[in-house]
Design a protein around this motif. Structure first.
Motif, short mmCIF file in Angstrom:
data_model
loop_
_atom_site.label_atom_id
_atom_site.label_comp_id
_atom_site.label_asym_id
_atom_site.label_seq_id
_atom_site.Cartn_x
_atom_site.Cartn_y
_atom_site.Cartn_z
N GLU A 62 0.28 -0.93 0.09
CA GLU A 62 -0.14 0.19 0.38
C GLU A 62 1.05 1.08 0.44
N LEU A 63 1.96 1.14 0.80
CA LEU A 63 2.55 2.43 0.78
C LEU A 63 3.47 2.62 -0.44
N SER A 64 3.67 1.64 -1.12
CA SER A 64 4.68 1.35 -2.27
C SER A 64 3.36 2.14 -3.47
N ARG A 65 2.55 2.07 -3.35
CA ARG A 65 1.38 2.57 -4.47
C ARG A 65 1.32 3.75 -4.25
N ARG A 66 0.93 3.87 -3.23
CA ARG A 66 1.21 5.78 -2.62
C ARG A 66 2.04 5.90 -2.97
N LEU A 67 4.20 5.59 -2.99
CA LEU A 67 5.23 6.64 -3.62
C LEU A 67 4.72 6.58 -5.04
N SER A 68 4.02 5.30 -5.98
CA SER A 68 4.20 5.17 -6.83
C SER A 68 3.40 6.34 -7.92
N SER A 69 1.97 6.52 -6.68
CA SER A 69 1.69 7.25 -7.45
C SER A 69 1.81 9.11 -7.30
N ASN A 70 2.39 9.42 -5.93
CA ASN A 70 2.59 10.01 -6.05
C ASN A 70 4.18 10.94 -6.40
N LEU A 71 4.83 9.95 -6.69
CA LEU A 71 5.76 10.17 -7.86
C LEU A 71 6.28 10.24 -9.32
N ASP A 72 5.01 9.74 -9.12
CA ASP A 72 5.05 9.10 -10.91
C ASP A 72 5.62 8.48 -11.20
N ALA A 73 6.24 6.96 -10.39
CA ALA A 73 7.24 6.26 -10.16
C ALA A 73 6.68 4.90 -10.54
N VAL A 74 7.32 3.86 -11.55
CA VAL A 74 7.52 2.44 -11.96
C VAL A 74 7.06 2.02 -11.00
N LEU A 75 6.67 0.48 -10.41
CA LEU A 75 6.18 0.14 -9.16
C LEU A 75 6.29 -1.78 -9.86
N VAL A 76 7.43 -2.25 -8.96
CA VAL A 76 7.11 -3.37 -9.33
C VAL A 76 7.64 -4.07 -7.61
N TYR A 77 6.24 -5.20 -8.00
CA TYR A 77 6.53 -6.37 -6.65
C TYR A 77 5.89 -7.99 -7.27
N GLN A 78 6.66 -8.60 -5.57
CA GLN A 78 6.56 -9.64 -5.65
C GLN A 78 5.34 -10.00 -5.60
N ARG A 79 4.71 -11.34 -6.48
CA ARG A 79 3.84 -11.35 -5.76
C ARG A 79 3.42 -13.31 -4.69
N TYR A 80 4.29 -13.16 -4.91
CA TYR A 80 4.68 -14.63 -4.21
C TYR A 80 5.10 -14.10 -2.24
N SER A 81 4.23 -15.19 -0.80
CA SER A 81 5.00 -14.65 0.17
C SER A 81 6.51 -14.53 -0.01
N ARG A 82 7.46 -13.77 0.75
CA ARG A 82 8.93 -14.21 0.92
C ARG A 82 9.35 -15.43 1.97
N LEU A 83 8.09 -16.66 2.07
CA LEU A 83 8.33 -17.74 2.57
C LEU A 83 8.76 -18.84 1.49
N VAL A 84 8.13 -18.77 0.46
CA VAL A 84 8.39 -19.60 -1.18
C VAL A 84 9.29 -19.22 -1.70
N TYR A 85 9.70 -18.03 -1.75
CA TYR A 85 11.03 -17.78 -2.01
C TYR A 85 11.08 -15.59 -1.57
N ASP A 86 12.23 -15.44 -1.23
CA ASP A 86 12.37 -14.11 -0.93
C ASP A 86 13.39 -13.84 -2.22
N CYS A 87 12.61 -13.04 -2.58
CA CYS A 87 13.74 -12.06 -4.20
C CYS A 87 14.49 -10.86 -3.69
N ASN A 88 14.64 -10.98 -2.15
CA ASN A 88 15.91 -10.06 -1.99
C ASN A 88 17.24 -11.57 -1.23
N ARG A 89 17.09 -12.45 -1.73
CA ARG A 89 18.26 -12.71 -1.78
C ARG A 89 18.74 -13.77 -2.36
N PRO A 90 19.98 -14.35 -3.20
CA PRO A 90 19.78 -14.68 -4.35
C PRO A 90 20.47 -15.97 -3.87
N PRO A 91 19.42 -17.06 -5.24
CA PRO A 91 19.62 -18.39 -4.53
C PRO A 91 20.44 -19.10 -3.51
#
Length: 262
Positions: A62-91
């Motif tokens: 929700e915060l990311s979406r507000r920032l995307s709107s405020n800053l006219d920014a592209v928003l990229v997000y992960q659709r699955y839980s970090r318990l399945v795979y944390d995309c902020n970690r290398p394999p």
């Protein structure tokens, strides 16, 4: 999981919003969702655990979406839980598919086969990594200035201890944008407790996205952590978004001015 695939046909690990944005900022939210693919069931966890901060970053999308709107920014997000795979970690990181998170054991992640682990890498991490890389590469090829901003939230109590920091401004070896944001925070009335590299820092292994997509490509970058008890209502979320928008805009202006002067 009985076969080599994890996601249902047509499902994607990456979501992109406001792709045609005109601003310089690309907002990334790696821990946006607590969704678990049907093939993994509940990972052996109860509903309370799957709704808690171990599964996602509450309020971060929700915060990311507000920032995307405020800053006219592209928003990229992960659709699955970090318990399945944390995309902020290398394999290669053990924490990419954690067997334990804080006090919770994750039975569905324990003793999985190499094929099962690789399926998560192939279907979640790699599409997310490559999708973000493609967006950043296209911007570079078309001469678009870019600043990478990743958004996270953190629990106010961790292993029984209260965290006093409210907003963390995190960086790895490239501190340019974090420095500019922190300088702006000091100039403003202190509405929030803002700290550098808290409650986490590079030593905690949390800067993978900054390293992989920012530093490796000479893109200014920052990771923002917000204590999640400040994101529990629309009014609080709006206040945090407004505050961070100001810091980001002022920091971006300062960096542009510095670049022009040099």
């Amino acid at each position: 999981m009985q076969n080599d695939t994890l996601l249902e046909a047509g499902a994607s690990a990456i979501e992109v919003e406001n792709e045609g944005a005109n601003g310089d900022i690309v907002v990334v939210c790696e821990h946006a969702s607590r969704l678990v693919p049907a093939k993994l069931g509940d990972l052996g966890l109860n509903a309370v655990a799957l709704e808690s901060h171990i599964a996602w970053d509450p309020g971060a999308l929700e915060l990311s979406r507000r920032l995307s709107s405020n800053l006219d920014a592209v928003l990229v997000y992960q659709r699955y839980s970090r318990l399945v795979y944390d995309c902020n970690r290398p394999p290669e990181a053990v924490s990419a598919i954690p067997e334990k998170s804080e006090i919770f054991q994750i039975p569905g992640n324990k003793d999985i086969s190499e094929a099962q682990r690789q399926a998560r890498v192939n279907e979640i991490y790699l599409p997310f990594r490559d999708g973000l890389f493609g967006i950043l590469s296209y911007r570079r090829s078309t001469g678009r200035p870019t600043i990478l901003v990743t958004i996270h939230s953190f629990t106010p109590i961790y292993f029984g201890e209260r965290r006093e920091v409210e907003i963390g401004i995190l960086h790895d070896s490239d501190s340019r944008f974090a420095d500019a944001m922190l300088s702006e925070a000091q100039r403003q009335t202190q509405k929030y407790v803002v700290k550098r590299n808290q409650p986490y820092g590079p030593a905690d292994g949390v800067t993978h996205t900054l390293l992989k997509h920012g530093i490796a490509n000479s893109i200014p970058n920052v990771m923002i952590e917000v204590r999640n008890d400040l994101l529990t209502s629309a009014n609080e979320d709006l206040a945090i978004a407004t505050y961070l928008t100001t810091l980001i805009e002022k920091a971006a202006s300062a960096m542009r001015a510095s670049h022009t002067a040099n």
